[in-house]
Design a protein around this motif. Structure first.
Motif, PDB file in Angstrom:
ATOM      1  N   GLN E 141      73.416  22.149 -88.925  1.00  0.00           N
ATOM      2  CA  GLN E 141      73.622  23.598 -88.974  1.00  0.00           C
ATOM      3  C   GLN E 141      72.289  24.316 -88.772  1.00  0.00           C
ATOM      4  O   GLN E 141      72.223  25.312 -88.074  1.00  0.00           O
ATOM      5  CB  GLN E 141      74.266  23.989 -90.297  1.00  0.00           C
ATOM      6  CG  GLN E 141      75.716  23.505 -90.380  1.00  0.00           C
ATOM      7  CD  GLN E 141      76.454  24.132 -91.535  1.00  0.00           C
ATOM      8  OE1 GLN E 141      75.929  24.986 -92.235  1.00  0.00           O
ATOM      9  NE2 GLN E 141      77.684  23.724 -91.731  1.00  0.00           N
ATOM     10  N   THR E 186      74.098  32.180 -90.129  1.00  0.00           N
ATOM     11  CA  THR E 186      73.755  32.642 -88.794  1.00  0.00           C
ATOM     12  C   THR E 186      72.391  32.068 -88.458  1.00  0.00           C
ATOM     13  O   THR E 186      71.420  32.304 -89.164  1.00  0.00           O
ATOM     14  CB  THR E 186      73.720  34.179 -88.746  1.00  0.00           C
ATOM     15  OG1 THR E 186      74.988  34.665 -89.163  1.00  0.00           O
ATOM     16  CG2 THR E 186      73.425  34.670 -87.346  1.00  0.00           C
ATOM     17  N   ASN E 187      72.346  31.278 -87.379  1.00  0.00           N
ATOM     18  CA  ASN E 187      71.095  30.656 -86.970  1.00  0.00           C
ATOM     19  C   ASN E 187      70.515  31.446 -85.800  1.00  0.00           C
ATOM     20  O   ASN E 187      71.139  31.566 -84.745  1.00  0.00           O
ATOM     21  CB  ASN E 187      71.363  29.196 -86.579  1.00  0.00           C
ATOM     22  CG  ASN E 187      70.086  28.418 -86.448  1.00  0.00           C
ATOM     23  OD1 ASN E 187      69.046  28.992 -86.131  1.00  0.00           O
ATOM     24  ND2 ASN E 187      70.160  27.127 -86.690  1.00  0.00           N
ATOM     25  N   PHE E 188      69.308  31.983 -85.985  1.00  0.00           N
ATOM     26  CA  PHE E 188      68.701  32.840 -84.948  1.00  0.00           C
ATOM     27  C   PHE E 188      67.795  32.049 -84.005  1.00  0.00           C
ATOM     28  O   PHE E 188      67.230  32.623 -83.083  1.00  0.00           O
ATOM     29  CB  PHE E 188      67.861  33.945 -85.603  1.00  0.00           C
ATOM     30  CG  PHE E 188      68.657  34.929 -86.393  1.00  0.00           C
ATOM     31  CD1 PHE E 188      69.049  34.652 -87.693  1.00  0.00           C
ATOM     32  CD2 PHE E 188      69.029  36.149 -85.841  1.00  0.00           C
ATOM     33  CE1 PHE E 188      69.777  35.566 -88.427  1.00  0.00           C
ATOM     34  CE2 PHE E 188      69.766  37.056 -86.577  1.00  0.00           C
ATOM     35  CZ  PHE E 188      70.135  36.769 -87.862  1.00  0.00           C
ATOM     36  N   THR E 190      68.329  28.939 -82.290  1.00  0.00           N
ATOM     37  CA  THR E 190      68.766  27.920 -81.337  1.00  0.00           C
ATOM     38  C   THR E 190      69.001  28.473 -79.932  1.00  0.00           C
ATOM     39  O   THR E 190      68.955  27.732 -78.967  1.00  0.00           O
ATOM     40  CB  THR E 190      70.053  27.244 -81.823  1.00  0.00           C
ATOM     41  OG1 THR E 190      70.985  28.258 -82.156  1.00  0.00           O
ATOM     42  CG2 THR E 190      69.788  26.371 -83.032  1.00  0.00           C
ATOM     43  N   HIS E 191      69.258  29.740 -79.795  1.00  0.00           N
ATOM     44  CA  HIS E 191      69.525  30.326 -78.484  1.00  0.00           C
ATOM     45  C   HIS E 191      68.592  31.506 -78.264  1.00  0.00           C
ATOM     46  O   HIS E 191      68.063  32.076 -79.207  1.00  0.00           O
ATOM     47  CB  HIS E 191      70.970  30.816 -78.378  1.00  0.00           C
ATOM     48  CG  HIS E 191      71.970  29.722 -78.384  1.00  0.00           C
ATOM     49  ND1 HIS E 191      72.209  28.930 -79.487  1.00  0.00           N
ATOM     50  CD2 HIS E 191      72.819  29.263 -77.414  1.00  0.00           C
ATOM     51  CE1 HIS E 191      73.147  28.051 -79.192  1.00  0.00           C
ATOM     52  NE2 HIS E 191      73.535  28.232 -77.955  1.00  0.00           N
ATOM     53  N   ASN E 192      68.439  31.900 -76.987  1.00  0.00           N
ATOM     54  CA  ASN E 192      67.666  33.096 -76.677  1.00  0.00           C
ATOM     55  C   ASN E 192      68.311  34.322 -77.299  1.00  0.00           C
ATOM     56  O   ASN E 192      69.527  34.370 -77.476  1.00  0.00           O
ATOM     57  CB  ASN E 192      67.574  33.283 -75.162  1.00  0.00           C
ATOM     58  CG  ASN E 192      66.602  32.311 -74.545  1.00  0.00           C
ATOM     59  OD1 ASN E 192      65.641  31.888 -75.194  1.00  0.00           O
ATOM     60  ND2 ASN E 192      66.845  31.941 -73.293  1.00  0.00           N
ATOM     61  N   SER E 193      67.498  35.304 -77.629  1.00  0.00           N
ATOM     62  CA  SER E 193      68.015  36.536 -78.210  1.00  0.00           C
ATOM     63  C   SER E 193      68.151  37.604 -77.129  1.00  0.00           C
ATOM     64  O   SER E 193      67.634  37.457 -76.013  1.00  0.00           O
ATOM     65  CB  SER E 193      67.060  37.043 -79.296  1.00  0.00           C
ATOM     66  OG  SER E 193      67.000  36.122 -80.342  1.00  0.00           O
ATOM     67  N   LEU E 194      68.865  38.638 -77.464  1.00  0.00           N
ATOM     68  CA  LEU E 194      69.050  39.747 -76.522  1.00  0.00           C
ATOM     69  C   LEU E 194      68.462  41.006 -77.150  1.00  0.00           C
ATOM     70  O   LEU E 194      68.976  41.495 -78.155  1.00  0.00           O
ATOM     71  CB  LEU E 194      70.534  39.940 -76.230  1.00  0.00           C
ATOM     72  CG  LEU E 194      70.859  40.804 -75.028  1.00  0.00           C
ATOM     73  CD1 LEU E 194      70.645  39.999 -73.738  1.00  0.00           C
ATOM     74  CD2 LEU E 194      72.288  41.304 -75.071  1.00  0.00           C
ATOM     75  N   GLU E 252      67.020  39.603 -72.131  1.00  0.00           N
ATOM     76  CA  GLU E 252      67.119  38.315 -72.815  1.00  0.00           C
ATOM     77  C   GLU E 252      65.710  37.818 -73.089  1.00  0.00           C
ATOM     78  O   GLU E 252      64.862  37.770 -72.193  1.00  0.00           O
ATOM     79  CB  GLU E 252      67.879  37.313 -71.935  1.00  0.00           C
ATOM     80  CG  GLU E 252      68.276  36.086 -72.732  1.00  0.00           C
ATOM     81  CD  GLU E 252      69.145  35.113 -71.944  1.00  0.00           C
ATOM     82  OE1 GLU E 252      69.901  35.567 -71.057  1.00  0.00           O
ATOM     83  OE2 GLU E 252      69.042  33.907 -72.201  1.00  0.00           O
TER      84      GLU E 252
END
Lengths: 282, 282, 282, 282, 282, 282, 282
Positions: E141, E186-188, E190-194, E252
């Motif tokens: 997670q 909520t995991n901030f 692992t992915h690109n943010s916008l 992004e």
């Protein structure tokens, strides 16, 4: 002890004990026990083998299914479940075999029961997660790729797992939600959406003319954009205040396309109203 | 063992064991066991057959019912329930047969009980969903096509399922709600609605005249629109402030037609008040 | 088996089995069993008959009662309860009869117990609904036609049912509320209501005069309207600000007539104050 | 059967059965059973009689008590409790008698247990209501006529019942609250209240003078009104802003008389400050 | 006692007792008991040894794992678990041995059961913490170093422990959260943010020109900053009011880089708009 | 019966029954029963006596304790507990005595168990109240006379009772709070309080001078008032806006004296700043 | 009785009873009972002694530990636990001894079980408090002197007790929080804090110059204050409005020093900006 041997006679005790052991009545008892132990052992092995095979089958099924599962995770969970079953079955096989030899094992069972209940209470939400997860897939509530909202979390479904579901929010975060907490779900991806736009003009604007222009512009936008699937509708005067009048327009559009459609209409309406000397002020 | 055979005499043990087995007293015991096993087996088969047939019957019933059920889902659930029942009955049949042979199976029962309770706790909300779903249909709380609100979710009922109900919101999303969470329901579709409109005019407006015009306009709208089912009523002065006076009008209209009726009255009242030199400012 | 018959002698076994069956000691045992089975069967039939009759009686009672029940629903629920009782009693009768024949039925009972508890947990709120519903009627909390509020739902009671109560809100929706959720009830229909009106005038108004006029007007309204049951009371200066002074008037009126009374007083006070050159500004 | 009679001889069976029945060993067994049945029956009757009398006694006590109970309701509840006890005791008497005859009644007991637990869970809040109700009276938390607040409901206590308490709000509604929900109670009627009044004057007002006038006026009001029980106290400057200064006055007054006292002080302070050329602006 | 000895004869009692003890039938019984006791004792030692070794193994595993565990804590918890297991196993071994000697130990077991349940209830959340902690690691997670939010607590994960997880918030506090409360995560990271930026200009600004400048500036920023991973997109007109128009830009960017990106764009857009004579007013 | 007597011979039955009763084997059985009954009865009396005395002792203790208990209430509760214990012990004594005579009383025990659990669930919060009440006194959480806040209720503790605690709010209401709901307590009376005062001056004020004056004034107030226990501290500039600057002062004062201290400082600072030509505007 | 004696002969009964008592078979039975009773008694004493010593040991440990415990409280709790254990062990010893004499004590055990469960439910939160308290110390969540926040309560830890933790808030109140409610803890004292300051200047300010001055000032403050541990960072333009521009500065400082640091920077920035003719307006 020595005294005892001296008085009672060790020889006699030995002999009588021997007679007791080899008497036919005891033999039948021991034969029965031996058969029971064999049956119990065989049953235990059978149960372990069947459940392990069933779990392996389910894991293979999952891997083949179109839903995106992480094979590594499914695999590990498969092995985890297999081990838990094996240990539990072995525990019960041992208990049953011992009980056939006349051991009073009630205390151990009571202990295991209390432990089982304690773990059961703690694992309650785990069971609920798995059951709800099963129903989410079973009832087609949503699929990977759908935009859904549950509780305060909204996003695109990335993975529906055995225990948790992962959503990717519009701004890129991953929400990891236990399936058991996914009670009320709102699925935004299965039906067309309805874009609602309020157009505000000054109080002294010629309302008929404004509506006419709005209608024409909305129609034009509809013909040029493939996001809108039905001709927009002007519902009428939504609100009146001291200084302005608000009209409401709705446009059925593709799922989740409302923000784009509203931005498009916003821009076009501002332009066309301005061209006719009117001013869109909200 | 070899020693034992040498001393006790294998021949004698064999003979006495044999005598034990063929003695009539044991025969009657074994006959009883055999009969009991047959009865248990037959009962198990009967229960399985009956419940399977009952489930199949219910599935067919559901498919015929006017409520829109997804046949595929009902079918799968039917088979699921059938399997669960068969496995459970078979488990108990095996346990009962073994217990007739004198196996001490308390541990297995205790284990199954703890497991059953653990699953039972986790499945609690599942049971509640099904029971509440049953009462929703049974008590005519709402039907497919009704506009209802439960909790924060409002929409048109699309499907009342065995476990979940699906609502389609006005803006196109699908709300999927477990039946067990549908406690307080508001049904908007069974009775006429009451549209409430507040008309605000400036403080120094001639109130008598404004009310007269409002009344006439509302009457006219009522005669031209079939959404309004009773002549609108002017309730009187709702509020007074430093700068304006607010009158309230109510109009009984068709279910869920309030927004349209209010927009209609809004527009017409603005127009007619303007024609008489008054200004509607809210 | 064949071997067994050859060695042991089928004839002898048959003869001894027969002797066993017809021996008087066994006869008395079987007689006892037969009597017990008959008693159990008769008791089962009696319980079923009595409960069915009691349910039928209650259904008839409900139909006669002045409260508006939907006869169709009461009837169906009557039959539902009857069936549940019959099936349960039959299940226990079979279990008891089998147990008299020496079947070890503990596993089935344990299974039924776990099932019963699982359903019991799921049906907990159902039981609570029925019990609370009983007390609502029993304690005269409200009757059909009363205006009540429970939780966030306010409306006129349309039907008090076995499990749910239906309210019709002022704007026409039907709120369907499980009785178990009706904990705190506010009944608006049993006592007179108190209309509270705040009259605001400018800071530099002659307060004595304003109060005099207000008092006279309120008295006059009281004499002309049958909604107000006691002469309105001017409580005094409720609040003072930089720009205005607020007086409070209260008027005891018929249940739920507050809005009408306030609107009436609002209008009349505005008029009469204006006639005396004062201005009501809130 | 016929065959059986022919072979075994009906005469012999009859005779031996007879011998079995009249043998002294069995007689003593049956005598014991008969005595036990009588003891059980007598005990059952005694328990029923005692509890019924105790309930009747309590009902009479309640009717005599100074608290306002509705006699009809108390009476009905008395009869209800009496019936429930009688039925329960009879059920146990029958079970006990049957069990003396050697019936294996464990299943029925298990069934009754599950049913009892199910009802017990559903009736949990009922039991809690009664227990809390008992403590409300027992601990003098409030009496009929007191003004209390519990949760969001405030009003005058109209009736403290066995299960619910009824409050009459200031505006006339009846709040019906289950006793079990009355956890935190605020009683406004047992001690004097403290009226708190903030007097705001413009920033450039002579503060000393304003305080002097306020003090004198408050003293005078205290001497003329019997609602205020102690001379009001001027606490000092509570807040300062750009445009005004706020002083705080407190006055101990009779329970629940704060609004009247504040209105009185409000009016008198406005008047007296005005007489001295000052202006109360809040 | 003395009387008894005189009459019955102590000699005779002694002799017969002796005979009883040394009779072979009793010897076999005692032999069985002795064997059972040995088996129980050996089993107890085996279970203790195995579990202690398993715990030690797990502790070593944890210490080797890349996740940052505090070795001291893991060690202490290992010893704690070991002690609890040893004491529990010893308790059961003693109980089992005593029960072989014919002690009726049901009361002690019942007592231990009630105690176990009481502690079990109290320790429920402890079990839940450990189970959820296991799944957090098991399901990837989040890892140490990720920025996550759970409930109202957001921060960088510092340590995932057996029972609690520690987050370090942006402003330096340590949030210590029991794993059982980490339900929705909520995991901030692992992915690109916008990054979403709203640019507001005055209503009478030349919108085309403003958009052109905005686009160019955003592009330039993108080329100079490695925080932004895709060219920013100008979505269009987000909102219109009486005095201004708002455009929305999205970019992004790397995980958690939104604030920096927005500040960067803010500054650059203000500058470039100013250079072209336009004014960014929000 | 008559037939039976004729055939079997009443005389013979009587004689043999007699022989059965007076045979020594039965005598010893009956003697044992008699002794057991006596022991049980004596034990029951002892338990009742001891608990009654213990309760009486505790009641006396409470009455002597410095905490203000209402003697009447403590007394009644003492008697109530005494009765409950007596009835329960008597019930068990009767059950135990009957069970010595061979009555199968499992049903009654099961019934009592279900009843006990039902009441136990309902009385759960009662037990919790008493336990928490015990710990409140035991842990010195607060004493009569302290000002405490728990949940939303703040006030002076008037009485700490067995089940409820009574607070008297500053405005005179009595809050009655079950001890079980007093989880988080804030005690305002054990340590000195810290008065925090924000002094706002216009933006263009000479800040150095303002701070100097503030400091001097605060010092002077500290020397004249015994409410402040340490010299007030000027923390510095707390906030800056377009029009004003805010400084913060803190003053350690006696428990609960903050409002008085703040009012005092407010007045003195306003005066002294004015004397120096500055203006305190917040 | 007299009759009985006359007929059966008292002499004979006495003699046979005597024979029964002194027969060797009974002697061995009684010897076994005696030994068991002794073993039970000895075991009870041992358990009591060991637990009492263990408790005393723990109490001494606590007193030596560096955490500030109130010795009086720890002592009393030690004695309380000791008493509870002694009474419970004695109860079980008595029950076990009686059960060796053939008393049927199931009812008492059932009663104790129900009582135990009832108390167990009520004491659930007590157990949870102690367990959580243990983990707070065990996991170093916080120590006496740390500033922590849990729920809405923030303060300096004064004492970590067996059941409650005491916080002292900044304004002097004591928050007493049961350990079981301390689920999510935020510890402010273990890491450096980050002071965040927003500096707002008018829209038309020379931003470059303002940033330069801000940077220099912050640097200077950093060099003069030992509260700031790293040079402050100017993050850039945080927000732009119609009238002003806001820059954000962050400064890593000692734990809990943010308010002081912000006040310091506030003052210095105001001064230095003013010196350069700029104005800090927020």
């Amino acid at each position: 002890m020595a005294l005892l041997l001296k008085i009672g006679g060790w020889e006699q005790i030995k002999r009588e004990t021997w007679d007791y052991i080899v008497s036919p009545a005891n033999w039948t008892v021991w034969l029965t026990i031996a058969i029971k132990v064999l049956v119990i052992y065989a049953a235990g092995r059978t149960v372990t083998a069947i459940t392990r095979r069933a779990v392996a089958h389910m894991v293979r099924e999952r891997e083949k299914s179109p839903l995106k599962f992480d094979p590594r995770r499914t695999n590990t969970i498969g092995r985890l479940i297999g081990n838990v079953i094996t240990y539990t079955v072995n525990f019960f096989v041992i208990i049953l075999i011992l009980s056939q030899f006349g051991f009073n094992l009630a205390p151990i069972l009571a202990g295991a029961g209390v432990l089982g209940l304690a773990i059961g209470f703690g694992a309650q939400s785990l069971v609920k997660d798995v059951i709800t997860g099963f129903f989410i897939i079973f009832e087609d509530q949503f699929a990977v790729g759908d935009v859904i909202q549950t509780g305060a979390n909204k996003g695109t479904v990335e993975e529906i797992g055995i225990r948790v579901t992962r959503l990717r929010s519009a701004s890129g975060e991953i929400h990891i939600i236990p399936n058991g907490l996914i009670t009320q779900v709102t699925n935004f991806s299965t039906h067309n959406s309805l874009a609602i736009l309020d157009v505000t003009v000054a109080y002294d604007t010629d309302l008929e003319k404004a509506m006419e222009i709005t209608k024409d512009t909305a129609k034009e936008v509809y013909h040029h954009s493939d996001l809108i699937v039905k001709e927009p509708v002007i519902l009428g005067v939504q609100a009146v205040t001291n200084t302005d009048v608000t009209m409401r327009i709705t446009a059925e559009c593709r799922p989740n396309a409302q923000p784009e459609v509203i931005r498009l209409l916003n821009m076009e309406l501002m332009r066309s109203l301005e061209q006719h000397g009117l001013k869109k002020i909200g």
